[in-house]
Write a protein that holds these residues in place. Structure first.
Motif, PDB file in Angstrom:
ATOM      1  N   THR A  23       0.824  -1.204   0.000  1.00 38.84           N
ATOM      2  CA  THR A  23       0.000   0.000   0.000  1.00 38.84           C
ATOM      3  C   THR A  23       0.863   1.261   0.000  1.00 38.84           C
ATOM      4  N   ASP A  24       1.767   1.401   0.962  1.00 38.83           N
ATOM      5  CA  ASP A  24       2.562   2.631   1.065  1.00 38.83           C
ATOM      6  C   ASP A  24       3.612   2.755  -0.031  1.00 38.83           C
ATOM      7  N   ILE A  25       4.268   1.657  -0.366  1.00 41.62           N
ATOM      8  CA  ILE A  25       5.350   1.722  -1.350  1.00 41.62           C
ATOM      9  C   ILE A  25       4.824   1.558  -2.773  1.00 41.62           C
ATOM     10  N   LEU A  26       4.031   0.522  -3.016  1.00 38.87           N
ATOM     11  CA  LEU A  26       3.519   0.314  -4.376  1.00 38.87           C
ATOM     12  C   LEU A  26       2.237   1.100  -4.649  1.00 38.87           C
ATOM     13  N   GLY A  27       1.593   1.604  -3.614  1.00 43.03           N
ATOM     14  CA  GLY A  27       0.427   2.463  -3.825  1.00 43.03           C
ATOM     15  C   GLY A  27      -0.848   1.743  -4.182  1.00 43.03           C
ATOM     16  N   LEU A  28      -0.907   0.433  -3.913  1.00 48.54           N
ATOM     17  CA  LEU A  28      -2.135  -0.312  -4.173  1.00 48.54           C
ATOM     18  C   LEU A  28      -3.097  -0.147  -3.004  1.00 48.54           C
ATOM     19  N   ARG A  29      -4.319  -0.539  -3.210  1.00 49.72           N
ATOM     20  CA  ARG A  29      -5.327  -0.478  -2.153  1.00 49.72           C
ATOM     21  C   ARG A  29      -5.580  -1.882  -1.614  1.00 49.72           C
ATOM     22  N   LEU A  30      -5.690  -2.008  -0.291  1.00 51.09           N
ATOM     23  CA  LEU A  30      -6.171  -3.260   0.283  1.00 51.09           C
ATOM     24  C   LEU A  30      -7.672  -3.333   0.006  1.00 51.09           C
ATOM     25  N   VAL A  31      -8.044  -4.166  -0.962  1.00 46.87           N
ATOM     26  CA  VAL A  31      -9.444  -4.195  -1.380  1.00 46.87           C
ATOM     27  C   VAL A  31     -10.237  -5.311  -0.712  1.00 46.87           C
ATOM     28  N   LYS A  32      -9.535  -6.249  -0.093  1.00 51.99           N
ATOM     29  CA  LYS A  32     -10.240  -7.313   0.606  1.00 51.99           C
ATOM     30  C   LYS A  32      -9.326  -7.926   1.655  1.00 51.99           C
ATOM     31  N   LYS A  33      -9.831  -7.969   2.886  1.00 56.25           N
ATOM     32  CA  LYS A  33      -9.171  -8.682   3.973  1.00 56.25           C
ATOM     33  C   LYS A  33     -10.102  -9.809   4.353  1.00 56.25           C
ATOM     34  N   THR A  34      -9.709 -11.044   4.028  1.00 56.95           N
ATOM     35  CA  THR A  34     -10.579 -12.187   4.258  1.00 56.95           C
ATOM     36  C   THR A  34      -9.713 -13.348   4.762  1.00 56.95           C
ATOM     37  N   VAL A  35     -10.180 -14.576   4.591  1.00 56.83           N
ATOM     38  CA  VAL A  35      -9.402 -15.743   5.018  1.00 56.83           C
ATOM     39  C   VAL A  35      -9.241 -16.707   3.858  1.00 56.83           C
ATOM     40  N   ASN A  36      -8.223 -17.543   3.982  1.00 56.08           N
ATOM     41  CA  ASN A  36      -8.015 -18.635   3.040  1.00 56.08           C
ATOM     42  C   ASN A  36      -9.187 -19.604   3.187  1.00 56.08           C
ATOM     43  N   GLN A  37      -9.901 -19.849   2.109  1.00 61.20           N
ATOM     44  CA  GLN A  37     -11.092 -20.684   2.198  1.00 61.20           C
ATOM     45  C   GLN A  37     -10.780 -22.160   2.395  1.00 61.20           C
TER      46      GLN A  37
END
Length: 296
Positions: A23-37
């Motif tokens: 997020t800070d370095i590459l500037g991407l957005r955390l679009v989903k925080k979930t679990v390994n199904q």
């Protein structure tokens, strides 16, 4: 036309460092925080553009006890990302300011993340992201990462992997290079050892290729069965439906639909702000939250 590469998925040991880097370095957005199904103890982070558009997404399974990886007989490696025309100088300055060492070669910046994942930022002839896909952060909108460009298949017999892509998808290999569209590609690189690969920090679990819709995915599934490929499973992940196949070299390949997408359980403006669970896991939320691996 939709992008050929849907997403790539890797393993990380440290959630906090991983989040800061992407997020800070590459500037991407955390679009989903979930679990390994497949393992609900394990967090699963998805990064991408503002909407988590297929073709922009990098995901990580968070495994706090994860050991060193050993890339030997077969493995996937390298996340190559497209950056807009005339943005290379900005990224050189930005990486320098963030104390990320890099090498420059042919309009490409080479560096690694905290798990020693090889990352390439490649300046292409495309213009910037559309405004609705730009992330609201310190990276100027006209310099932000456009999406995934390529990755590498390391296999003992590249010709067998090339035959898989030719038979199933009609893609031809030239000099161990498979062009997916005007810009995106994969490389097939030979390995020269019989030592077993061991997954660990920074291992790439799979690469996913985009499929238009569920009907097209079902047709691909039937074709793969008729051709006798090593099918692992076809399953709906909530955010997309997926078909998993082991290509002849031993690497996991996923084919994922473009829809329904990440806004199925969260509003666009609030993506990634809390632990999201697909509808079929929501009833188990209390137990899942109680048993998630704690970062060490």
């Amino acid at each position: 036309m939709f992008p050929s590469i849907h997403h790539v998925s890797l393993l990380t040991r440290f959630a906090e460092e991983n989040l800061l880097f992407y997020t800070d370095i590459l500037g991407l957005r955390l679009v989903k925080k979930t679990v390994n199904q497949e393992n609900h103890h394990m967090l699963h982070y998805y990064y991408g553009d503002y909407a988590g558009t297929p073709g922009s997404v990098i995901t990580f399974f968070v495994v706090p006890s994860l050991a060193q990886r050993y890339d030997n007989h077969h493995f996937l490696s390298t996340i190559a990302l497209k950056i807009p025309k005339d943005s290379l100088n900005f990224w050189k300055q930005h990486l320098t300011s963030m104390n990320v060492p890099f090498m420059e070669e042919h309009r490409t910046l080479h560096f690694v993340d905290k798990d020693q994942v090889a990352i390439h930022l490649v300046e292409v002839e495309q213009g910037p992201l559309k405004k609705e896909r730009q992330v609201k952060n310190s990276i100027p909108g006209n310099k932000q990462i456009l999406g995934l460009l390529s990755t590498d298949f390391h296999v003992a017999t590249p010709e067998k992997t090339a035959d898989f892509f030719h038979q199933l998808l009609g893609l031809k290999s030239q000099d161990d290079h498979i062009q997916l569209n005007d810009t995106d590609f994969i490389r097939l690189l030979p390995t020269f050892t019989n030592k077993k690969t061991r997954m660990g920090r920074g291992s790439m679990d799979h690469i996913a290729f985009s499929v238009k819709d569920e009907q097209t995915l079902e047709m691909l599934h039937e074709k793969a069965k008729n051709q006798g490929w090593n099918i692992e499973q076809i399953i709906h992940r909530g955010y997309f439906k997926s078909l998993y196949i082991r290509e002849p070299g031993g690497n996991r390949v996923e084919f994922a639909t473009l829809t329904p997408g990440f806004t199925i359980d969260e509003p666009l403006n609030n993506l990634g702000e809390k632990l999201a669970l697909p509808a079929f896991l929501e009833q188990d939320r209390a137990e899942i939250e109680r048993n998630i691996y704690k970062e060490k």
